[in-house]
Design an enzyme around this catalytic site. Structure first.
Site, PDB file in Angstrom:
ATOM      1  N   ASP A 186       0.666  -1.028   0.077  1.00 49.97           N
ATOM      2  CA  ASP A 186      -0.027   0.074  -0.024  1.00 49.97           C
ATOM      3  C   ASP A 186       0.950   0.975  -0.051  1.00 49.97           C
ATOM      4  O   ASP A 186       2.002   1.179   0.408  1.00 49.97           O
ATOM      5  CB  ASP A 186      -0.863  -0.111   1.173  1.00 49.97           C
ATOM      6  CG  ASP A 186      -2.141   1.014   1.001  1.00 49.97           C
ATOM      7  OD1 ASP A 186      -2.121   1.952   0.012  1.00 49.97           O
ATOM      8  OD2 ASP A 186      -3.128   1.025   1.873  1.00 49.97           O
TER       9      ASP A 186
HETATM   10  C1  BGC Z   1      -5.132   3.236  -0.088  1.00 46.46           C
HETATM   11  C2  BGC Z   1      -5.310   2.236  -0.878  1.00 46.46           C
HETATM   12  C3  BGC Z   1      -5.163   2.947  -2.314  1.00 46.46           C
HETATM   13  C4  BGC Z   1      -3.729   3.682  -2.553  1.00 46.46           C
HETATM   14  C5  BGC Z   1      -3.316   4.404  -3.698  1.00 46.46           C
HETATM   15  C6  BGC Z   1      -3.750   4.197  -0.068  1.00 46.46           C
HETATM   16  O1  BGC Z   1      -3.734   5.296   0.770  1.00 46.46           O
HETATM   17  O2  BGC Z   1      -5.035   2.840   1.425  1.00 46.46           O
HETATM   18  O3  BGC Z   1      -6.470   1.593  -0.728  1.00 46.46           O
HETATM   19  O4  BGC Z   1      -5.087   1.893  -3.416  1.00 46.46           O
HETATM   20  O5  BGC Z   1      -3.640   4.808  -1.497  1.00 46.46           O
HETATM   21  O6  BGC Z   1      -4.235   5.238  -3.949  1.00 46.46           O
END
Ligand code: BGC
Length: 738
Positions: free
Chosen positions: A286
Site C-alpha cells: 500500500d
Molecule cells: C489506500 C489504497 C489505495 C492507495 C493508492 C492508499 O492510501 O489505502 O487503498 O489504493 O492509497 O491510492
C-alpha cells in the site's frame, strides 16, 4: 477504436508494414521466434519465464517498483514521464515490448478522475456494501466489468480494486469500500467483481491484506489476533475471493499484524498467501506501506508502490541492491518477484489487449450502476405499507435534506470517483484530503418529479427545521434524506448522524405520519426516531444514477431486494469495542485487540453473546411476501448440499435470498455457509439447490495446519435472515481433514 489502437501498436511492435494484416495472432506468429513469450499457446508462467530470461538486472529493478502519478506531490519529486496521472505507474520496457503498468484506484470506479486528470470523469458504482447487499454475484460481476472496461478505455491496466476487509468495526471510515462482515458473502461477491475487472484485461488488486479493519492509526496500529481466529474470518474472506476471483495482484496493508508490518509479514505473504494458497501473482505494498528492503522482500513483498513519495525511502532500489550484494537477499528471489509480475500481466492479457483510449458508453455504464443500487438497497422498515408510493394517486411530496435537489453523497479518499458533471455541491469541508466531500449529480428530487409527474414535489434543504416540517405538514408524503459522510483515513467517533439531522427527522415525522427516510451512509447509524417514521430505505452511497434508482425503489417500479451484509447495532454498547481510542484525538494506543471477538465477526458476535441488534445480518424487507419451506440437506462425505423451496406469496414480483446457516457442534453462533438469490413472480415458487462451503463446517486447526471437520451432529437452518430461520435439519458428519 480499441482494436484500431491495438492494430497500430501491433504494427509498431512487430515491425510489420503490411497495413491491415496485423492481428495479434499474426503478430504473435511473426514474433514467435524473436519474442517467444508472446506465444499465447504457452502458459502465463512459461511466457514469464521466457521474458524474465531476457531482462537485465536494471530492467528487473525497474519492474519491482512503481512511481506515484498524482499531482499532489513534493516539488522535488518529478512527475514520471509517460504516467497517466493516477495512483501508480511502472514504466514500460520498450526494447522487449513490455507495456507500462498504469494503476488507478479503485473498487467503485476509475477514481479521482477529475482531481488527478482535470476534465476526466468516470461512472461511480454505489458503495461496496450495496454490491454485497445484492447477494447476487452476477450484479457484482457486471459492476466489475463496467469499471474494468472504463479503466481499460482510459488507458489503465491495473485497478487497485477488490476491497474485502471485514466490517469488524461499524465506525471504520472505509466500510463503504468493502463488502460487509461475513467471509463467505464478502469473498464470493468480491471474487465476482475481480473476475469482471480482469475479463476486461485489467489487473485487479485485492486489498488490504490483512486485518486493516479500522483507519485510526492505520499506519502504525498493531492488530493482535490468533491464527485460528484470523484464518476463519478476515483471511477466509481473502482466501475465497482469491481462489474464485484469481486477482493478479494483492495489496498488503498499512497496519502491523501480531508485531510485524503487513508488508513485511512472512506469515501473511509467504506462509499463508504463497505457500498455503499457492498464490502465483504479485504482492504490491500500500502507498506508504513498505518499511524495509531485505526483510520485506524475504517476507514476500514483490513490488514497492510509489515509494519515492510515500515511503521513508525507495527501499526497492539502492537499499535492495545493497542487500543483494551483501547476500541478505538472493538473486532467485528478485527473479521470483519479476516472474510473478510478468506472469500476472500475461494471465490477464495486459500484453495482448493493450489498454488505450476508446469510447465509453456512459449511458450503458450508468445503467449498471443504477441496477446495482436497485438490487442492493435495503428496505429496513415499512410500517402499514408506507411504501411503495402510488404515483397514480400521489398529489404532493416533500423532499427534504441531504442536498437531494442536487445529487447523492459519495465517500471520501482514494476510491472517490468524479462523475460526469463533477461535484454537484462543491465547497463543503474538507475540500482537501480525505475530501473533497462529493455529491454525484444524480438528484433524487428530479428523479422523483419524473417518476410522479402529476404530483407537486417540493424541496426543503432541512437546515431550517421549522420550514422543513411546515412543508412536510402540507404534503401527502415526506421523504427525508439523511447523510453521514465518511472517508478513508478517519473513523467515525460514534454512530450518530451529524448536523442535527435526528431533530430534523423527528420534526418532519411529527408533522407528517407518512414519513420515509432515505439513508446515505457508509455503515450503520443510530436512528433514535425509527419508531416515529413509516419507512426507511438504506442506500449507503448510491453512486451513478442513484437518484433514479431511489425513485424507482420508492415508487415500486423496482421492488427492494437488498439484504444487510452487516449487523446493525442498536447502540455502541453492542459491538465488541465500545470506542476506538484515538478516533476523536489524543494518542491512539499502539495495538488493537481483535481477539475479543476473534472469528466471531458481526452476527456471530451478537449470537455468541445473546445480544439482539437493531437489524440482523441478512435482513431486508420487500413489497411482496415470501415463504421458505421444505429444507433438505444431502451429505456426500463432507460435502453438504441444501435444497429449499421459496415461494412468492404476495401480489408483486420480487426477489428474496435463501440464506443457509450452519451450527457446528458446540458453537454458540451460526455461520453462513451458502446462499442464493431468486426472482419470483407472484405465486411462483422454486426449489433452490445450494452447495455449502466446506470451510464453514470446519475449524482451522493450527496444530494440524489445515481445515478440520470435528464430526458430530451439525445443525443446518435456512431463512430470509440470520435471525429468521426455519426448523433446523440435523446432519451427522464424520470427522476429517478438508
Ligand atoms: C489506500 C489504497 C489505495 C492507495 C493508492 C492508499 O492510501 O489505502 O487503498 O489504493 O492509497 O491510492
Amino acid at each position: 477504436m480499441k482494436s484500431k489502437a491495438a492494430a497500430l501498436r501491433c504494427a509498431v511492435l512487430s515491425g510489420a508494414i503490411v497495413m491491415g494484416l496485423c492481428t495479434w495472432a499474426g503478430m504473435a506468429a511473426a514474433q514467435a521466434t524473436t519474442r517467444p513469450w508472446n506465444d499465447t499457446t504457452l502458459s502465463p508462467d512459461a511466457r514469464a519465464k521466457l521474458l524474465l530470461a531476457q531482462l537485465t538486472q536494471d530492467e528487473k529493478f525497474q519492474l519491482i517498483r512503481s512511481y506515484y502519478g498524482g499531482p499532489d506531490r513534493p516539488a522535488n519529486v518529478p512527475f514520471p514521464k509517460g504516467a497517466l496521472a493516477s495512483a501508480g505507474y511502472v514504466p514500460p520496457i520498450d526494447r522487449l515490448g513490455i507495456p507500462a503498468l498504469e494503476e488507478s484506484d479503485a473498487g467503485l470506479g476509475v477514481a479521482s478522475s477529475d482531481r488527478m486528470r482535470p476534465g476526466d470523469h468516470a461512472t461511480p458504482l454505489p458503495a461496496g456494501p450495496v454490491t454485497a447487499a445484492t447477494w447476487d454475484p452476477q450484479v457484482a460481476y457486471r459492476g466489475g466489468a463496467m469499471i474494468g472496461s472504463e479503466a481499460h478505455s482510459k488507458g489503465f491496466n491495473v485497478l487497485l480494486a477488490g476491497g474485502v476487509n471485514l466490517t469488524r468495526e461499524p465506525r471504520n471510515g472505509r466500510n463503504f469500500e468493502y463488502a460487509g462482515e461475513d467471509p463467505l458473502l464478502a469473498g464470493t461477491i468480491v471474487a465476482e467483481a475481480i473476475k469482471g475487472i480482469q475479463d476486461q484485461h485489467v489487473i485487479s488488486t485485492i486489498k488490504h491484506f490483512a486485518l486493516n479493519d479500522q483507519e485510526t492509526n492505520r499506519n502504525a496500529i498493531n492488530v493482535q489476533i490468533g491464527e485460528q481466529a484470523m484464518r476463519e474470518s478476515d483471511l477466509l474472506a481473502f482466501e475465497i475471493a482469491i481462489e474464485r476471483g484469481k486477482p493478479a495482484s494483492v495489496m498488503c496493508s498499512y497496519n502491523k499484524l501480531n508485531g510485524d508490518w503487513a508488508c513485511e509479514n512472512d506469515y501473511l505473504m509467504n506462509q499463508v498467501l504463497k505457500r498455503d494458497w499457492k498464490y502465483p501473482g504479485f504482492v504490491m505494498s500500500d502507498w506508504g506501506g513498505a518499511h524495509s528492503a531485505a526483510k520485506a522482500v524475504n517476507a514476500g513483498l514483490d513490488q514497492e508502490s510509489a515509494g519515492e513519495v510515500f515511503d521513508k525511502e525507495v527501499y526497492f532500489d539502492a537499499p535492495l541492491r545493497a542487500a543483494l550484494a551483501k547476500g541478505e537477499v538472493k538473486q532467485s528471489r528478485i527473479d521470483d518477484m519479476v516472474q510473478r509480475i510478468l506472469r500476472s500481466m500475461f494471465a490477464v492479457g495486459v500484453f495482448q489487449y493493450p489498454a488505450g483510449k476508446a469510447p465509453i458508453d456512459a449511458q450503458a455504464n450508468l445503467k449498471v450502476s443504477r441496477e446495482t443500487l436497485e438490487s442492493g438497497a435495503v428496505l429496513l422498515r415499512n410500517e402499514h405499507d408506507t411504501l411503495p408510493l402510488d404515483v397514480t394517486r400521489l398529489q404532493s411530496v416533500a423532499v427534504i435534506g441531504a442536498h437531494a435537489d442536487k445529487g447523492v453523497l459519495a465517500g471520501g479518499g482514494s476510491s472517490l470517483v468524479t462523475a460526469m458533471g463533477g461535484n454537484a455541491v462543491p465547497g463543503i469541508a474538507p475540500t482537501t484530503w480525505p475530501g473533497p466531500v462529493m455529491y454525484h449529480p444524480y438528484a433524487p428530487l428530479k428523479a422523483l418529479r419524473d417518476a410522479a409527474p402529476k404530483a407537486n414535489v417540493q424541496f426543503a434543504e432541512g437546515n431550517d427545521i421549522a420550514a422543513a416540517a411546515a412543508l412536510a405538514a402540507k404534503s401527502q408524503v415526506a421523504v427525508v434524506f439523511v447523510q453521514k459522510w465518511q472517508a478513508e483515513s478517519v473513523d467515525a467517533p460514534d454512530l450518530s448522524l451529524p448536523d442535527n439531522q435526528d431533530a430534523l427527522v423527528e420534526a418532519v415525522a411529527k408533522a407528517n405520519p407518512h414519513t420515509v427516510v432515505v439513508l446515505e451512509n457508509s455503515g450503520p447509524v443510530a436512528m433514535p426516531w425509527l419508531d416515529q417514521v413509516g419507512a426507511v430505505l438504506e442506500t449507503w452511497y448510491p453512486g451513478g444514477d442513484g437518484g433514479k434508482a431511489i425513485a424507482n425503489l420508492l415508487t415500486g417500479k423496482v421492488n427492494p431486494s437488498g439484504r444487510l451484509p452487516v449487523t446493525w447495532p442498536r447502540d455502541l454498547s453492542q459491538p465488541p469495542r465500545k470506542d476506538i481510542p484515538g478516533a476523536t484525538g489524543g494518542t491512539p494506543p499502539e495495538s488493537v485487540d481483535y481477539a475479543i471477538e476473534g472469528a466471531n465477526v458481526g452476527y456471530r458476535w451478537y449470537q455468541a453473546k445473546g445480544i439482539k441488534p437493531l437489524f440482523p445480518f441478512g435482513y431486508g424487507l420487500s413489497y411482496t411476501q415470501f415463504k421458505h419451506d421444505g429444507l433438505k440437506v444431502d451429505a456426500h462425505g463432507n460435502q453438504l448440499q441444501a435444497t429449499v423451496n421459496v415461494s412468492n406469496t404476495g401480489a408483486r414480483a420480487g426477489a428474496d435470498v435463501a440464506q443457509v446457516y450452519v451450527h457446528v457442534p458446540g458453537a454458540k453462533s451460526a455461520r453462513l455457509a451458502g446462499y442464493a438469490k431468486v426472482f419470483l413472480k407472484p405465486g411462483e415458487h422454486r426449489t433452490l439447490t445450494i452447495p455449502l462451503e466446506p470451510r464453514l463446517l470446519a475449524d482451522f486447526d493450527v496444530a494440524k495446519h489445515g481445515w478440520v471437520i470435528r464430526g458430530g451432529q451439525y445443525s443446518v437452518s435456512e431463512g430470509p435472515s440470520s435471525e429468521d430461520l426455519g426448523s433446523p435439519v440435523s446432519v451427522q458428519l464424520p470427522a476429517g481433514k478438508l
